[in-house]
Design an enzyme around this catalytic site. Structure first.
Site, PDB file in Angstrom:
ATOM      1  N   LYS A  22       3.733  -4.878 -19.246  1.00 28.12           N
ATOM      2  CA  LYS A  22       4.838  -4.660 -18.293  1.00 28.12           C
ATOM      3  C   LYS A  22       4.864  -5.721 -17.202  1.00 28.12           C
ATOM      4  O   LYS A  22       5.899  -6.341 -16.950  1.00 28.12           O
ATOM      5  CB  LYS A  22       4.682  -3.279 -17.663  1.00 28.12           C
ATOM      6  CG  LYS A  22       5.584  -3.060 -16.456  1.00 28.12           C
ATOM      7  CD  LYS A  22       5.458  -1.663 -15.885  1.00 28.12           C
ATOM      8  CE  LYS A  22       4.388  -1.469 -14.842  1.00 28.12           C
ATOM      9  NZ  LYS A  22       4.744  -1.887 -13.478  1.00 28.12           N
ATOM     10  N   ASN A  23       3.732  -5.926 -16.548  1.00 32.21           N
ATOM     11  CA  ASN A  23       3.756  -6.759 -15.351  1.00 32.21           C
ATOM     12  C   ASN A  23       3.892  -8.250 -15.657  1.00 32.21           C
ATOM     13  O   ASN A  23       4.286  -9.025 -14.792  1.00 32.21           O
ATOM     14  CB  ASN A  23       2.529  -6.463 -14.476  1.00 32.21           C
ATOM     15  CG  ASN A  23       2.630  -5.077 -13.857  1.00 32.21           C
ATOM     16  OD1 ASN A  23       3.711  -4.501 -13.789  1.00 32.21           O
ATOM     17  ND2 ASN A  23       1.497  -4.518 -13.428  1.00 32.21           N
ATOM     18  N   CYS A 117       6.421   2.044  -7.389  1.00 31.93           N
ATOM     19  CA  CYS A 117       5.653   3.267  -7.153  1.00 31.93           C
ATOM     20  C   CYS A 117       5.267   3.367  -5.686  1.00 31.93           C
ATOM     21  O   CYS A 117       5.064   2.352  -5.003  1.00 31.93           O
ATOM     22  CB  CYS A 117       4.384   3.252  -8.010  1.00 31.93           C
ATOM     23  SG  CYS A 117       4.719   3.525  -9.760  1.00 31.93           S
ATOM     24  N   ARG A 122       3.662  -1.021   1.220  1.00 32.05           N
ATOM     25  CA  ARG A 122       3.594  -2.153   0.284  1.00 32.05           C
ATOM     26  C   ARG A 122       4.240  -3.359   0.959  1.00 32.05           C
ATOM     27  O   ARG A 122       5.399  -3.692   0.702  1.00 32.05           O
ATOM     28  CB  ARG A 122       4.281  -1.806  -1.047  1.00 32.05           C
ATOM     29  CG  ARG A 122       3.549  -0.729  -1.823  1.00 32.05           C
ATOM     30  CD  ARG A 122       4.124  -0.514  -3.217  1.00 32.05           C
ATOM     31  NE  ARG A 122       3.714  -1.534  -4.162  1.00 32.05           N
ATOM     32  CZ  ARG A 122       3.961  -1.477  -5.472  1.00 32.05           C
ATOM     33  NH1 ARG A 122       4.603  -0.447  -5.979  1.00 32.05           N
ATOM     34  NH2 ARG A 122       3.560  -2.441  -6.276  1.00 32.05           N
ATOM     35  N   PRO A 123       3.489  -4.012   1.858  1.00 29.58           N
ATOM     36  CA  PRO A 123       4.074  -5.103   2.647  1.00 29.58           C
ATOM     37  C   PRO A 123       4.454  -6.314   1.789  1.00 29.58           C
ATOM     38  O   PRO A 123       3.919  -6.502   0.687  1.00 29.58           O
ATOM     39  CB  PRO A 123       2.947  -5.476   3.619  1.00 29.58           C
ATOM     40  CG  PRO A 123       1.700  -4.968   3.000  1.00 29.58           C
ATOM     41  CD  PRO A 123       2.068  -3.794   2.142  1.00 29.58           C
ATOM     42  N   ILE A 328      -7.306  -1.436  -3.080  1.00 31.23           N
ATOM     43  CA  ILE A 328      -6.007  -2.130  -3.116  1.00 31.23           C
ATOM     44  C   ILE A 328      -4.896  -1.332  -2.407  1.00 31.23           C
ATOM     45  O   ILE A 328      -4.206  -1.851  -1.545  1.00 31.23           O
ATOM     46  CB  ILE A 328      -5.568  -2.437  -4.579  1.00 31.23           C
ATOM     47  CG1 ILE A 328      -6.715  -3.060  -5.393  1.00 31.23           C
ATOM     48  CG2 ILE A 328      -4.308  -3.317  -4.582  1.00 31.23           C
ATOM     49  CD1 ILE A 328      -7.108  -4.456  -5.037  1.00 31.23           C
TER      50      ILE A 328
HETATM   51  N1  EPU Z   1      -0.207  -7.248   0.078  1.00 33.48           N
HETATM   52  C1  EPU Z   1       0.030  -7.598   1.385  1.00 33.48           C
HETATM   53  N2  EPU Z   1       1.109  -8.403   1.636  1.00 33.48           N
HETATM   54  C2  EPU Z   1       1.923  -8.876   0.651  1.00 33.48           C
HETATM   55  C3  EPU Z   1       1.653  -8.501  -0.689  1.00 33.48           C
HETATM   56  C4  EPU Z   1       0.584  -7.691  -0.939  1.00 33.48           C
HETATM   57  O1  EPU Z   1      -0.688  -7.193   2.300  1.00 33.48           O
HETATM   58  O2  EPU Z   1       2.861  -9.618   0.962  1.00 33.48           O
HETATM   59  C5  EPU Z   1      -1.368  -6.370  -0.222  1.00 33.48           C
HETATM   60  C6  EPU Z   1      -0.924  -5.031  -0.768  1.00 33.48           C
HETATM   61  O3  EPU Z   1      -0.624  -4.121   0.276  1.00 33.48           O
HETATM   62  C7  EPU Z   1      -2.118  -4.617  -1.592  1.00 33.48           C
HETATM   63  C8  EPU Z   1      -2.661  -5.941  -2.111  1.00 33.48           C
HETATM   64  O4  EPU Z   1      -2.111  -6.953  -1.278  1.00 33.48           O
HETATM   65  O5  EPU Z   1      -3.069  -4.038  -0.757  1.00 33.48           O
HETATM   66  C9  EPU Z   1      -2.307  -6.266  -3.531  1.00 33.48           C
HETATM   67  O6  EPU Z   1      -0.893  -6.240  -3.724  1.00 33.48           O
HETATM   68  P1  EPU Z   1      -0.203  -7.095  -4.888  1.00 33.48           P
HETATM   69  O7  EPU Z   1       0.786  -8.000  -4.262  1.00 33.48           O
HETATM   70  O8  EPU Z   1      -1.268  -7.702  -5.722  1.00 33.48           O
HETATM   71  O9  EPU Z   1       0.542  -5.971  -5.691  1.00 33.48           O
HETATM   72  P2  EPU Z   1       1.986  -6.050  -6.373  1.00 33.48           P
HETATM   73  O10 EPU Z   1       2.265  -7.433  -6.832  1.00 33.48           O
HETATM   74  O11 EPU Z   1       2.986  -5.370  -5.487  1.00 33.48           O
HETATM   75  C10 EPU Z   1       1.131  -5.652  -8.783  1.00 33.48           C
HETATM   76  C11 EPU Z   1       1.467  -4.705  -9.896  1.00 33.48           C
HETATM   77  C12 EPU Z   1       0.921  -3.329  -9.590  1.00 33.48           C
HETATM   78  C13 EPU Z   1      -0.592  -3.400  -9.344  1.00 33.48           C
HETATM   79  C14 EPU Z   1      -0.891  -4.460  -8.263  1.00 33.48           C
HETATM   80  C15 EPU Z   1      -2.377  -4.686  -8.068  1.00 33.48           C
HETATM   81  C16 EPU Z   1       3.563  -5.624 -10.681  1.00 33.48           C
HETATM   82  C17 EPU Z   1       5.038  -5.479 -10.845  1.00 33.48           C
HETATM   83  N3  EPU Z   1       2.917  -4.653 -10.050  1.00 33.48           N
HETATM   84  O12 EPU Z   1       1.768  -5.134  -7.626  1.00 33.48           O
HETATM   85  O13 EPU Z   1       1.123  -2.590 -10.787  1.00 33.48           O
HETATM   86  O14 EPU Z   1      -1.064  -2.163  -8.898  1.00 33.48           O
HETATM   87  O15 EPU Z   1      -0.292  -5.720  -8.628  1.00 33.48           O
HETATM   88  O16 EPU Z   1      -2.963  -5.108  -9.257  1.00 33.48           O
HETATM   89  O17 EPU Z   1       2.978  -6.575 -11.162  1.00 33.48           O
HETATM   90  C18 EPU Z   1       1.511  -0.687 -12.102  1.00 33.48           C
HETATM   91  O18 EPU Z   1       1.676  -1.425 -13.066  1.00 33.48           O
HETATM   92  O19 EPU Z   1       1.370   0.553 -12.214  1.00 33.48           O
HETATM   93  C19 EPU Z   1       1.477  -1.278 -10.763  1.00 33.48           C
HETATM   94  C20 EPU Z   1       1.692  -0.591  -9.671  1.00 33.48           C
END
Ligand code: EPU
Length: 429
Positions: A22-23, A117, A122-123, A328
């Site tokens: 998915k991701n 989710c 989720r900043p 996380i």
């Molecule tokens: N974070 C910040 N600032 C930002 C971005 C992130 O502080 O600008 C923090 C978040 O708050 C978190 C950490 O960094 O504490 C990691 O966030 P990340 O950006 O890695 O997460 P994401 O890209 O929003 C993706 C996956 C999630 C998965 C996370 C962590 C996608 C579409 N989503 O989210 O997948 O949990 O990485 O591995 O790729 C899932 O598939 O069920 C899912 C939620």
């Protein structure tokens, strides 16, 4: 309203094939905007997040044509701008990759703020920091992220304050056509980042270091279309491994990259399952008792947060006290209340869950509070006797391709039912 009904207590046995990740899929799909040509993307999972991504691509003028069960041809040459309405963007997290893609191609973007989710806050500050470093003027307001460069993206050195998958992907996409070298430090190393970089390199990009914490993107003048197959979904594979272990079953899980599963295999192995690795498959068998363990979720190659709820079910079934330390997401433990309905003894203190295992789980009516929480409810329902009913199935369908039929094919007594809305009203009066 749709529900998943499980008559549990059957050990899973058989073969199951894992779908595309998915991701990785959502990142590659939105990156096609930057390519400005025709791409054929294969091994796409049949999940609602992919359908929604294609809908968003069409909403900005891309032409899509289904060319096979899991393949789609995407022509982004006709895309003129990428103004994505809030209503569409907020339905999924990855819609913000359109900002990166649009900046790369048009030098500006206006996209509704992303949804996804609910794990608490989720900043997107690291995305904004990167876009600004790449020369964009960014404003967030009115439910939208507006980013505008004057004359296109300029290369930059970016050091992320935390390891972020989303901002790493967005920065790679945004800088792929910049005039010079962009360097990302403290980059995320997840396999989907490597997959996205591989896709863009197939299209003519010059990206090195993906999979390490320093990624270099040397801008190229233009990209061209390609045929690309998405990598297998390690979280879907991990979920089936947890289901096999929870039910005391045996599954041959094919179309996986065993290396991506190392942290999951190590933990489930430590908890008493036997795992054999093949080139592109794993076999998991659990005969003896499940053993207690502790786990800390970490960025890749650590144990993935997206396996936190599923491993909690195994811990609830194992004798003794286990702990999950979540590093996380603040709101990752929302599933705990649902597992408690099934008899699990779990205490949560901030980002730590303490699980007193070994008490039998009992069937119940529960909710999928998010995608991976829903997967955990399915695993718990499979592992306990009696009928479990799971509501809010749409969360599960965001990320699991045909999970009901895949589980049925390995012996689970599981089905999805649709209850007409009138009945819903009758139940609530
Ligand atoms: N974070 C910040 N600032 C930002 C971005 C992130 O502080 O600008 C923090 C978040 O708050 C978190 C950490 O960094 O504490 C990691 O966030 P990340 O950006 O890695 O997460 P994401 O890209 O929003 C993706 C996956 C999630 C998965 C996370 C962590 C996608 C579409 N989503 O989210 O997948 O949990 O990485 O591995 O790729 C899932 O598939 O069920 C899912 C939620």
């Amino acid at each position: 309203m749709e529900k998943i009904i499980i008559d549990g207590g059957v050990a899973l046995d058989g073969k199951v094939e894992i779908s595309g990740m998915k991701n990785a899929a959502v990142a590659v799909l939105f990156a096609t905007i930057a390519v400005n040509d025709v791409c054929v993307i294969e091994n796409l999972p049949q999940i609602s997040d992919v359908k929604l991504s294609l809908e968003i691509l069409r909403s900005v003028g891309a032409r899509t044509h289904i060319t096979g069960k899991n393949a789609v041809e995407i022509d982004t040459r006709s895309v003129k701008n990428t103004v994505v309405p809030f209503e569409l963007a907020r339905k999924m997290r990855a819609s913000y990759y359109l900002v990166g893609a649009s900046l790369a191609r048009f030098g500006s973007a206006k996209v509704g703020l992303p949804g996804g989710c609910d794990f608490g806050s989720r900043p997107i500050d690291q995305h904004v920091k990167a876009f600004e470093a790449l020369g964009a003027n960014v404003t967030v307001g009115g439910g939208c992220l507006d980013a505008c460069t004057f004359g296109g993206v300029r290369p930059a050195n970016i050091f992320f304050d935390c390891v972020t998958v989303g901002a790493t992907i967005n920065t790679i996409i945004a800088s792929v056509l910049a005039d010079g070298m962009t360097v990302i430090e403290n980059a995320a190393k997840e396999p989907h980042i490597v997959d996205l970089a591989n896709f863009l390199n197939y299209c003519g990009a010059n990206i090195t270091g993906a999979g390490t914490d320093v990624i270099k993107i040397k801008g190229v003048e233009r990209l061209h279309g390609c045929n690309y197959a998405i990598i297998p979904d390690m979280i879907e594979a991990g979920t089936f491994m947890a289901a096999a272990a929870a039910t005391g079953g045996r599954l041959y899980i094919s179309n996986v990259i065993p290396k991506h599963l190392e942290a999951i295999s190590a933990k489930i192995g430590e908890m008493g399952a036997e795992i054999e690795e093949y080139d592109d498959a794993v076999m998991i068998t659990r005969r003896g008792k499940l053993l207690r363990s502790n786990v800390k979720t970490l960025p890749y190659p650590g144990f993935p947060t997206d396996m936190n709820p599923q491993i909690a079910v195994l811990m609830a079934l194992a004798d003794g006290v286990s702990q999950i330390s979540e590093t996380i997401w603040d709101g990752r433990f929302r599933y705990v209340e649902e597992l408690r309905r099934m008899g699990a003894r779990i205490k949560v203190d901030g980002k730590l869950a303490v699980i007193e295992g070994g008490y039998p789980l009992t069937h119940a009516n529960v909710r999928a509070v998010d995608l991976r929480a829903g997967a955990a409810m399915i695993i718990a329902g499979l592992a306990c006797d009696g009928r479990t009913e799971i509501d809010e199935v749409h969360y599960i369908e965001r990320g699991y391709d045909n999970i009901v039929s895949k589980l049925r094919s390995v012996g689970a007594r599981i089905k999805k039912i649709n209850i007409p809305d009138d009945d819903d009203r009758a139940l609530t009066v």
